[in-house]
Scaffold this active site. Structure first.
Site, PDB file in Angstrom:
ATOM      1  N   HIS A   1      41.465 -15.264 -35.116  1.00 25.45           N
ATOM      2  CA  HIS A   1      42.366 -14.138 -34.866  1.00 25.45           C
ATOM      3  C   HIS A   1      43.756 -14.556 -34.393  1.00 25.45           C
ATOM      4  O   HIS A   1      44.595 -13.688 -34.133  1.00 25.45           O
ATOM      5  CB  HIS A   1      41.724 -13.198 -33.854  1.00 25.45           C
ATOM      6  CG  HIS A   1      40.346 -12.764 -34.261  1.00 25.45           C
ATOM      7  ND1 HIS A   1      40.116 -11.941 -35.333  1.00 25.45           N
ATOM      8  CD2 HIS A   1      39.117 -13.092 -33.761  1.00 25.45           C
ATOM      9  CE1 HIS A   1      38.816 -11.750 -35.474  1.00 25.45           C
ATOM     10  NE2 HIS A   1      38.190 -12.435 -34.534  1.00 25.45           N
TER      11      HIS A   1
ATOM     12  N   ILE B   1      43.271 -12.313 -38.745  1.00 26.39           N
ATOM     13  CA  ILE B   1      42.865 -10.919 -38.845  1.00 26.39           C
ATOM     14  C   ILE B   1      42.650 -10.336 -37.449  1.00 26.39           C
ATOM     15  O   ILE B   1      42.479 -11.054 -36.462  1.00 26.39           O
ATOM     16  CB  ILE B   1      41.581 -10.766 -39.676  1.00 26.39           C
ATOM     17  CG1 ILE B   1      40.403 -11.500 -39.021  1.00 26.39           C
ATOM     18  CG2 ILE B   1      41.806 -11.262 -41.106  1.00 26.39           C
ATOM     19  CD1 ILE B   1      39.068 -11.298 -39.723  1.00 26.39           C
TER      20      ILE B   1
ATOM     21  N   GLY C   1      37.272  -7.540 -35.110  1.00 26.36           N
ATOM     22  CA  GLY C   1      36.509  -6.353 -35.477  1.00 26.36           C
ATOM     23  C   GLY C   1      36.338  -5.416 -34.295  1.00 26.36           C
ATOM     24  O   GLY C   1      36.405  -4.191 -34.444  1.00 26.36           O
TER      25      GLY C   1
ATOM     26  N   ASP D   1      37.565 -12.625 -26.055  1.00 25.57           N
ATOM     27  CA  ASP D   1      37.107 -13.014 -27.393  1.00 25.57           C
ATOM     28  C   ASP D   1      38.103 -14.019 -27.964  1.00 25.57           C
ATOM     29  O   ASP D   1      39.127 -13.651 -28.522  1.00 25.57           O
ATOM     30  CB  ASP D   1      37.005 -11.785 -28.303  1.00 25.57           C
ATOM     31  CG  ASP D   1      36.316 -12.102 -29.624  1.00 25.57           C
ATOM     32  OD1 ASP D   1      36.278 -13.292 -30.013  1.00 25.57           O
ATOM     33  OD2 ASP D   1      35.823 -11.166 -30.268  1.00 25.57           O
TER      34      ASP D   1
END
Length: 284
Positions: free
Chosen positions: A193, A208, A211, A188
Site C-alpha cells: 500500500h 493500492i 481493503g 496495517d
C-alpha cells in the site's frame, strides 16, 4: 508451501492494545471523515469533546499485524489479497482504555494448483478491564500463489445475494491521494500500500488502498445514509472485495433497503469498476 494442519493451529499473537482518543481520531480521519470541516454530523468523529469511534475501527483493534508474512506460515505473502470482510459490533467501541484481540485461523480451502487458496480467520476484541466482548471481525484472505497444497476443497463461505434494480440510495465519498499512507498508521504495514516496487511485483501499476480502508469508507457511507451517524444502530456489516481502489479515487456506495438492514455494493466512479460486492448490513 502451506501445511494445512500447521496453518490451522498457527499461534497468531494475542494483542493487548492501549487506546487513546488520538488513535480514534486518526482512524476516523484515515477513512476520510472530516473532509468537510463545516459538517457538524462528522465533527464528533474528529473532535475530542464527545468523540465517537466509527464502528469499522474494530478492524484495527487488537490487530496482530501482517502475521501471514512470517516464513513459517508457508504463505506466498506478496501475492495475497483481501477477499472478504465482516464485522459484528456487540457494543459501541470505547475511545480510550485497553482492548485485547484474540485471533485464529478458522478454515482453509485449497482451490487447486494455479487457482490459489482461501484462508479464513477471525478476531474477537474484548475490553481488557471488564472482559466484555466488543466486536467480532472475520476475513477471507485469497492466497493467489498457494493452491495445490493438498488441503480441503471446502466448505466455501457463500456470498450474500447481489441486489438487482436501481438502488434506493447512492452516496459518493472521495479518497485522498495520500490516504493509504495515513491508513497504514493504524497498524496495517503491508508494503503493498505504499511501496511501488512491491505493488509492481504483486501485479498492480501502483500502490493500492487497503481493503480495510475501503471497508471503512463504505461503513461511513452506510452510517451516513442509513443511521444518520448514530453508531449505536450498527449491527453487522459483511462484504466481498471485487477489485482494488487506488488512492484518490471516489467510492460510490449503492444501497438497497431490506427488512432489518440493507444490501449494498460500491464502485469507483472514475473507472466505473465495482470494488465491493455482495454487501449486507444489519441494524443492531
Amino acid at each position: 508451501m502451506i501445511v494445512a494442519e500447521k496453518l490451522l493451529a498457527y499461534p497468531i499473537p494475542e494483542i493487548r492494545q492501549s487506546l487513546r482518543w488520538q488513535d480514534v481520531a486518526l482512524y476516523n480521519l484515515s477513512i476520510g471523515l472530516g473532509q468537510d470541516p463545516m459538517d457538524l454530523r462528522q465533527l464528533p468523529f474528529t473532535y475530542e469533546p464527545g468523540l465517537v469511534a466509527m464502528p469499522s475501527m474494530a478492524v484495527v483493534l487488537g490487530y496482530p499485524g501482517f502475521w501471514i508474512k512470517a516464513p513459517d506460515t508457508g504463505v506466498d505473502w506478496v501475492r495475497v489479497v483481501h477477499g472478504e470482510q465482516s464485522l459484528t459490533l456487540h457494543r459501541p467501541l470505547p475511545v480510550s482504555g485497553e482492548v485485547i484481540g484474540t485471533s485464529r485461523v478458522t478454515g482453509l480451502v485449497d482451490r487447486g494448483a494455479g487457482k490459489g487458496a482461501l484462508i479464513y480467520s477471525e478476531r474477537v476484541i474484548r475490553d481488557a478491564a471488564s472482559g466484555e466482548k466488543l466486536a467480532t471481525v472475520a476475513m477471507t484472505t485469497f492466497a493467489r500463489g498457494d493452491g495445490g497444497f493438498g488441503g480441503p476443497s471446502g466448505p466455501v463461505k457463500p456470498p450474500h445475494p447481489e441486489a438487482e434494480g436501481m438502488p434506493d440510495l447512492v452516496l459518493d465519498l472521495p479518497t485522498r491521494p495520500e490516504q493509504a499512507a495515513y491508513y497504514r498508521l493504524n497498524g496495517d504495514h503491508n508494503p503493498l500500500h505504499i511501496d511501488p516496487e512491491v505493488a509492481t511485483k504483486a501485479g498492480f501499476p501502483r500502490p493500492i488502498l487497503h481493503g480495510l480502508c475501503t471497508f471503512g469508507v463504505v461503513c461511513h457511507a452506510l452510517m451516513k445514509g442509513l443511521c444518520d451517524y448514530d453508531t449505536t444502530r450498527f449491527g453487522t456489516m459483511d462484504l466481498r472485495f471485487s477489485s482494488p481502489v487506488y488512492p484518490g479515487e471516489t467510492i460510490r456506495t449503492e444501497i438497497w433497503h431490506r427488512p432489518g438492514g440493507a444490501a449494498f455494493r460500491a464502485r469507483v466512479v472514475e473507472r466505473d469498476v465495482v470494488v465491493v460486492s455482495n454487501g449486507a448490513f444489519r441494524f443492531a
